[in-house]
Structures are given as structure tokens and as C-alpha cells.
Design an enzyme around this catalytic site. Structure first.
Site, short mmCIF file in Angstrom:
data_model
loop_
_atom_site.label_atom_id
_atom_site.label_comp_id
_atom_site.label_asym_id
_atom_site.label_seq_id
_atom_site.Cartn_x
_atom_site.Cartn_y
_atom_site.Cartn_z
N LYS A 1 0.81 -1.20 0.00
CA LYS A 1 0.00 0.00 0.00
C LYS A 1 0.86 1.27 0.00
O LYS A 1 0.38 2.35 -0.29
CB LYS A 1 -0.89 0.03 1.26
CG LYS A 1 -1.80 -1.16 1.39
CD LYS A 1 -2.51 -1.13 2.77
CE LYS A 1 -3.26 -2.42 2.99
NZ LYS A 1 -3.63 -2.58 4.42
N ASP B 1 14.57 -1.07 0.54
CA ASP B 1 15.26 -1.32 1.81
C ASP B 1 16.23 -2.50 1.61
O ASP B 1 17.31 -2.31 1.05
CB ASP B 1 14.20 -1.58 2.88
CG ASP B 1 14.74 -1.72 4.29
OD1 ASP B 1 15.79 -1.13 4.59
OD2 ASP B 1 14.10 -2.40 5.12
N PHE C 1 13.85 4.01 10.79
CA PHE C 1 12.52 3.64 10.32
C PHE C 1 11.70 4.89 10.08
O PHE C 1 11.50 5.71 10.97
CB PHE C 1 11.82 2.70 11.30
CG PHE C 1 10.69 1.97 10.64
CD1 PHE C 1 10.95 0.86 9.85
CD2 PHE C 1 9.38 2.41 10.77
CE1 PHE C 1 9.92 0.19 9.19
CE2 PHE C 1 8.35 1.76 10.12
CZ PHE C 1 8.62 0.64 9.33
N ARG D 1 0.32 6.59 7.66
CA ARG D 1 0.43 6.76 6.21
C ARG D 1 -0.01 8.16 5.77
O ARG D 1 0.44 8.66 4.74
CB ARG D 1 -0.45 5.73 5.47
CG ARG D 1 0.02 4.29 5.61
CD ARG D 1 -0.72 3.41 4.59
NE ARG D 1 -0.64 1.99 4.90
CZ ARG D 1 0.36 1.18 4.54
NH1 ARG D 1 1.38 1.67 3.88
NH2 ARG D 1 0.34 -0.09 4.85
P1 IMP Z 1 12.49 -4.56 1.22
O1 IMP Z 1 11.82 -5.74 0.59
O2 IMP Z 1 13.29 -4.93 2.43
O3 IMP Z 1 13.29 -3.73 0.24
O4 IMP Z 1 11.38 -3.67 1.85
C1 IMP Z 1 10.45 -3.08 1.10
C2 IMP Z 1 9.22 -2.74 1.89
O5 IMP Z 1 9.40 -2.72 3.30
C3 IMP Z 1 8.83 -1.36 1.51
O6 IMP Z 1 8.04 -1.37 0.37
C4 IMP Z 1 8.10 -0.87 2.73
O7 IMP Z 1 6.75 -1.23 2.63
C5 IMP Z 1 8.74 -1.61 3.87
N1 IMP Z 1 9.74 -0.74 4.56
C6 IMP Z 1 11.08 -0.85 4.55
N2 IMP Z 1 11.68 0.11 5.28
C7 IMP Z 1 10.67 0.86 5.77
C8 IMP Z 1 10.63 2.06 6.60
O8 IMP Z 1 11.65 2.63 7.04
N3 IMP Z 1 9.39 2.53 6.87
C9 IMP Z 1 8.24 1.96 6.41
N4 IMP Z 1 8.24 0.88 5.63
C10 IMP Z 1 9.44 0.33 5.31
#
Ligand code: IMP
Ligand code: MG
Length: 184
Positions: A47, A107, A156, A169
Site C-alpha cells: 500500500k 530497503d 525507520f 500513512r
Molecule cells: P524490502 O523488501 O526490504 O526492500 O522492503 C520493502 C518494503 O518494506 C517497503 O516497500 C516498505 O513497505 C517496507 N519498509 C522498509 N523500510 C521501511 C521504513 O523505514 N518505513 C516503512 N516501511 C518500510
């Protein structure tokens, strides 16, 4: 102006509304240059993308379609588990289409590494990854964004679509969440 209750959980503002507006305008312009005449399909990753996606397609004067997918990477609290599942899929065939993935934050890279491979298998003509935020220090998968709005430190963050436990959000800027909110 009254600070909302939500905002009491924000440690500091990382990206202001004004910064967001001007950077999204630049990203829209850059996408126009890259994809003019290619009838791209903007694919938002729900989302978290919803606010960025809405602003980005308006900032980009391309004729385009929009689609959304939901991907769950089994995050425990604030950390990704590495396994990705599609919880809401595409509604149409994307073979030979130029895809623009629109993501809130890159991330670990787990989500986008999975999605990119999935779209390649479906026969996408090209894949352009646009992420609003990039946290390169946390990357464990070899995936890079073609366009990114802002690099953020290993903290975060919430707001402008990004959540913690489905909240925050609708904060209109990007802020760092107070660690005691998710530690407690
Ligand atoms: P990844 O698969 O580890 O790259 O993470 C991707 C998803 O994790 C993002 O699309 C976010 O929904 C969530 N995410 C990662 N870091 C954060 C953060 O600092 N705040 C909020 N959501 C995060
Ligand atoms: Mg996301």
C-alpha cells in the site's frame, strides 16, 4: 496549527512536503524523457506507494496506464524476512509492455528483486524502477533503482504513504518514527 496525535510519535522530519513536491516533479519529468511514446504501464506496489503514485502520474505528462500489486514480505515489526508472496496480482497481461515499478522505499531489496524477476518472466519489454526513498545501507539483494527520490539513513521512516503497523500513512511528509514506538 495543531500537531496531530500521530505526529507526537515523530522524532524528526526527514523530507518536507515542499521537498517532496519538487522532487516528485523532477522524477515525473525524468520519466517523461525516458518513456515518451512507449505507452508505459505504471505499476504501484501497495500500500505504501499510493500517495507517491498519485503525485507521480500527475507530475509526469505521459499517456499511461496504472496497475497495482500487493506483495507481502512477512515483516516482523520493522525487519523483512526475505520471503515474498503476491497477495494481489496484476489484472492484465503485461507481455511486451514498458513497466514503471513505483515503490515507496527500497530497503533490503527483497521485494523488488522478487518483483523484477516476476515481471521479466511475464515478458515485460522493459522495467524501470522508481522508488521514492532508498536505504542503500540495508541492501541484501542486488537491486538498484533507476530513479530514486531521496536517500535515507538506516532509520525507520513513516508518512506520505509509508506506515508502521498500518498507521501514519497520512502524515504529509516523511518523518523518522521514535524508536520507542516500535520497541515498546
Ligand atoms: P524490502 O523488501 O526490504 O526492500 O522492503 C520493502 C518494503 O518494506 C517497503 O516497500 C516498505 O513497505 C517496507 N519498509 C522498509 N523500510 C521501511 C521504513 O523505514 N518505513 C516503512 N516501511 C518500510
Ligand atoms: Mg512498499
Amino acid at each position: 496549527m495543531r500537531r496531530s496525535e500521530m505526529e507526537q510519535d515523530i522524532l524528526k522530519v526527514l523530507v518536507t512536503e515542499e521537498d517532496l513536491r519538487s522532487r516528485v516533479a523532477e522524477l515525473g519529468e525524468a520519466l517523461y524523457e525516458r518513456l515518451e511514446g512507449k505507452d508505459p504501464l505504471f505499476l504501484g506496489v501497495l500500500k505504501g506507494c499510493f500517495m507517491f503514485m498519485a503525485d507521480l502520474v500527475r507530475a509526469c505528462q505521459l499517456e499511461c496506464e496504472v496497475e497495482f500489486m500487493s506483495l507481502s514480505s512477512y515483516r516482523s515489526s520493522t525487519v523483512s524476512s526475505g520471503k515474498v508472496e503476491i497477495t494481489q496480482n496484476l489484472t492484465k497481461d503485461i507481455a511486451n509492455r514498458h513497466i514503471v515499478i513505483v515503490e515507496d522505499i527500497l530497503d533490503s531489496g527483497t521485494t523488488l528483486a522478487f518483483l523484477k524477476q516476476y515481471l521479466e518472466k511475464k515478458g515485460a519489454a522493459s522495467i524501470t524502477i522508481v522508488t521514492l526513498l532508498d536505504k542503500p545501507s540495508r541492501r541484501t539483494k542486488a537491486v538498484t533503482a533507476d530513479l530514486s527520490g531521496f536517500q535515507v539513513p538506516d532509520e525507520f521512516v513513516v508518512g506520505y504513504g509509508l506506515d508502521y503497523a498500518q498507521r501514519y500513512r497520512n502524515i504529509p511528509y516523511i518523518g523518522v518514527l521514535k524508536p520507542e514506538v516500535y520497541a515498546g
